[in-house]
Scaffold this motif. Structure first.
Motif, short mmCIF file in Angstrom:
data_model
loop_
_atom_site.label_atom_id
_atom_site.label_comp_id
_atom_site.label_asym_id
_atom_site.label_seq_id
_atom_site.Cartn_x
_atom_site.Cartn_y
_atom_site.Cartn_z
N ASP A 96 -0.96 10.85 10.09
CA ASP A 96 -2.20 10.34 10.62
C ASP A 96 -3.34 10.46 9.74
OD1 ASP A 96 -4.17 8.93 11.97
OD2 ASP A 96 -3.87 10.27 13.51
N GLY A 97 -3.65 9.62 8.98
CA GLY A 97 -5.04 9.87 7.78
C GLY A 97 -4.25 10.06 6.63
N VAL A 98 -3.75 9.55 5.87
CA VAL A 98 -2.84 9.53 5.00
C VAL A 98 -3.48 9.60 3.44
CG1 VAL A 98 -0.69 8.88 4.15
CG2 VAL A 98 -1.22 8.40 6.59
N LEU A 99 -2.90 10.78 2.85
CA LEU A 99 -3.11 10.88 1.50
C LEU A 99 -2.03 10.13 0.74
CD1 LEU A 99 -3.66 14.86 1.70
CD2 LEU A 99 -5.39 12.96 0.92
N LEU B 47 6.42 7.05 10.71
CA LEU B 47 5.26 6.41 11.53
C LEU B 47 4.01 6.77 10.52
CD1 LEU B 47 4.19 4.12 13.29
CD2 LEU B 47 3.62 6.08 14.96
N VAL B 48 3.31 5.68 9.94
CA VAL B 48 2.46 5.93 9.18
C VAL B 48 1.20 5.34 9.96
CG1 VAL B 48 1.28 5.51 6.76
CG2 VAL B 48 3.80 5.80 7.02
N TYR C 79 -8.00 4.24 3.79
CA TYR C 79 -6.92 3.83 4.43
C TYR C 79 -5.86 3.09 3.37
CZ TYR C 79 -4.73 -0.26 6.59
OH TYR C 79 -3.84 -1.33 7.11
N ASP C 80 -6.30 2.99 2.19
CA ASP C 80 -5.43 2.70 0.73
C ASP C 80 -4.31 3.62 0.97
OD1 ASP C 80 -7.01 0.11 0.69
OD2 ASP C 80 -7.75 0.97 -1.35
N GLY C 81 -4.47 4.83 1.00
CA GLY C 81 -3.61 5.74 1.06
C GLY C 81 -2.42 5.63 2.15
N ALA C 82 -2.72 5.25 3.22
CA ALA C 82 -1.72 4.63 4.27
C ALA C 82 -0.96 3.84 3.89
CB ALA C 82 -2.41 4.43 5.50
N VAL C 83 -1.46 2.75 3.13
CA VAL C 83 -0.66 1.57 2.61
C VAL C 83 0.33 1.93 1.78
CG1 VAL C 83 -1.16 -0.57 1.55
CG2 VAL C 83 -2.58 -0.19 3.40
N LEU D 142 3.73 1.05 9.29
CA LEU D 142 2.34 1.26 9.15
C LEU D 142 1.56 0.84 10.34
CD1 LEU D 142 -0.12 1.91 7.61
CD2 LEU D 142 -0.22 -0.40 6.58
N LEU D 143 0.96 1.64 11.12
CA LEU D 143 -0.09 1.25 12.27
C LEU D 143 -1.36 1.36 11.87
CD1 LEU D 143 -0.36 0.93 15.20
CD2 LEU D 143 -0.51 3.25 15.71
#
Length: 592
Positions: free
Chosen positions: A256-259, A486-487, A498-502, A513-514
């Motif tokens: 959660d809060g993805v690099l 779960l991302v 947010y692009d890091g999570a994508v 992806l949530l």
């Protein structure tokens, strides 16, 4: 990440209470798309961790310090997993025991970010922010990553005085002008050189891969066949590395809060770009601020103070232009000078505002107060000065006398902890001077926030940060895991774009992806939608439907302004306490 975490030299004393060098391989999956079998842990990686004897943490009751049902311990783990019988390092951990042992599923490992955040402290706080359903079914274990907090500390300097002298040029949000830039570059070089010499060997053994190896040994220690994990901020990279090192050992991993892992680690194609510029955190923060100013304009002066001063974006531009030309001295209520408000200082404070779930209210109040200083007209907003000063002091600490220089004097090693992970994990340009043009490019893409983030990795210049971990993870980040990962990504996150999570979700073939339309850093706890989805996944393995987008409980400018006599009346917060996440930037204000 904050620079104000306490340093404890001896774990047994229980001092304190709750408070990237790799070359990335080609990103190719090792199993065909038609196969439902997970990729297997490599023989070499399995041998590294599986031959380590199960450690005994010698758990002891620490509930008088950390709260009910907590016990603490220390394990001794290999400094180098290729040589498990040689040097070791002590790693501290805390366990919050399951509330209903008869219904226990297993152990939930948790990491707050940083790098360098305390797993011990976030696990001790778990009863405040984790859902009762999780606490009833899992032990919660937090590990202080090697080199940090209650674990054996990495130290690059002999004492606090030497640290302060070496790092003095870094005491600005980002440098402006030749003098500040020269001092910043000199301190960055001194930092890298010190950690590559005095910080050895621990500074070269703190890559995320080593922490993931530690976590796998500890997974075996608690008796779980597969890992259950919840990681925030930098902790998402730890979870990602674990999932790719040990794909068949994943029970449930939430990040959660993805690099973006390719940005954090670096590739041959982007190695000339500083690590903290590649992450595009500056662009994320700039996007969030621009959105707040736009929504302020739409809401109007009945909902947003800045809108009463003119177009909010123009008001902000005028403030920036004024501070660049003439910094303002901030005084206390009696008129005594406290500190100089420069443009970089304002940017740093605004970043602290953007970490909050009610970021818009903080930005509105702080910019309105600053506007009253640089363009005096009318009465100052009551209470705004005290709140502004408090936030500055939370970031920088109160003024203190010259620190003692006794060789054995303990000091806060969080700057070394942060850089030892960052620099050991990732590729970076060769010279600290290379950050000068990089900062200019970052400023063009994300004014103010771009340089602030970019300069943070300057100690990692490869000609001065020369210590390396030959076993740092080199990718790929595309392993097929035994269970989906779960991302979780927040649209307006100012630290982990947010692009890091994508990007991470696109790489992991079995991930979900949530997305969350929420504010601040990370998303767990900001809405029942996100929290329930994460809880359900950790409990049952069920992921939310593809394309699910949640909306945060707190949104900008939805309530009319209260009376000017009570500016704090505009503060709002999610319905539940939020996890004490440590943002990936030194000096950032933690969320409360």
């Amino acid at each position: 990440m904050t620079a104000a975490r306490r340093h404890a030299r001896r774990w047994g004393a229980l001092l304190g209470a709750l408070a990237l060098t790799v070359t990335l391989g080609s990103a190719t999956a090792s199993a065909s798309p038609s196969s439902d079998r997970p990729d297997r842990t490599s023989r070499a990686e399995a041998a590294r961790v599986d031959r380590v004897p199960v450690p005994d943490p010698q758990w002891f009751d620490c509930s008088s310090v950390f709260g009910e049902r907590t016990e603490c311990g220390t394990v001794r783990l290999p400094l180098d997993y290729d040589q498990p019988r040689k040097a070791t390092t002590d790693v501290a951990l805390l366990r919050l025991s399951v509330a209903d042992p008869a219904r226990k599923i297993g152990t939930l490992f948790i990491n707050p970010g940083g790098p360098g955040g305390s797993g011990v402290q976030i696990a001790a706080a778990a009863s405040f922010f984790l859902s009762p359903a999780l606490l009833e079914r899992f032990d919660v274990v937090g590990v202080d990553p090697r080199g940090t907090n209650f674990s054996s500390n990495v130290k690059c300097f002999r004492h606090l005085g030497e640290q302060a002298d070496a790092l003095t040029g870094l005491n600005v949000a980002f440098p402006v002008g030749d003098a500040e830039t020269g001092a910043y570059v000199a301190s960055a070089k001194a930092f890298g050189s010190a950690c590559s010499t005095a910080g050895a060997p621990l500074a070269g053994s703190m890559s995320t891969a080593e922490v993931a190896r530690d976590m796998d040994v500890l997974r075996r220690m608690v008796g779980d066949k597969k890992l259950t994990y919840l990681g925030f901020s930098y902790g998402t990279y730890l979870g990602n590395v674990y999932a790719n090192l040990y794909p068949d050992r994943v029970r449930a991993v939430v990040i959660d809060g993805v690099l973006d892992p390719l940005a954090w680690a670096g590739t041959a194609e982007n190695a000339s770009i500083p690590q903290t510029q590649r992450l595009k955190s500056g662009e994320g923060a700039s996007k969030a601020l621009d959105e707040i100013l736009a929504r302020c304009a739409t809401a109007g002066p009945e909902y947003c103070l800045l809108a009463g001063l003119g177009d909010p974006a123009t008001v902000y531009a005028d403030i920036v232009a004024s501070l660049k030309a003439n910094p303002v001295v901030i005084t206390d209520e009696t008129g005594a000078p406290l500190f100089e408000l420069t443009y970089p200082t304002l940017v740093g404070l605004l970043l602290g505002d953007l970490y909050q779930p009610d970021a818009a209210a903080w930005v509105d109040q702080d910019l309105t107060f600053v506007h009253s200083l640089v363009f005096p007209a009318g009465a100052e907003l009551p209470g705004a000065r005290a709140a502004f000063i408090a936030r500055y002091q939370a970031m920088h600490g109160p003024a203190a006398p010259r620190p003692p220089v006794a060789a054995g004097w303990p000091y806060d090693n969080s700057p070394e902890a942060f850089q030892s992970v960052l620099c050991t994990d990732g590729l970076n340009p060769a010279r600290a001077e290379d950050w000068v043009p990089a900062s200019a490019a970052a400023d063009a893409a994300a004014p103010g926030f771009g340089p602030l983030w970019t300069w943070a990795s300057s100690p990692c210049a490869s000609s001065t940060w020369t210590i390396r971990d030959e076993d740092a993870y080199t990718g790929p980040f595309t392993r097929k895991t035994a269970a989906p990962v779960l991302v979780v990504g927040n649209y307006w996150d100012p630290a982990t774009n947010y692009d890091g999570a994508v990007a991470a979700a696109a790489l992991l073939p079995r991930s979900t992806l949530l997305s969350s339309d929420s504010w601040g850093h990370t998303a767990y706890g900001t809405s029942a939608c996100v929290t329930d989805a994460v809880d359900a996944y950790l409990l049952t393995g069920a992921t939310p439907a593809a394309g699910t987008v949640c909306t945060g409980d707190v949104q900008p400018f939805t309530e009319p302004l209260g009376g000017e006599e009570d500016p704090q009346s505009r503060r709002s917060a999610p319905a539940r306490p939020l996890p004490p996440v440590v943002p990936p930037l030194p000096g950032a204000v933690p969320r409360s």
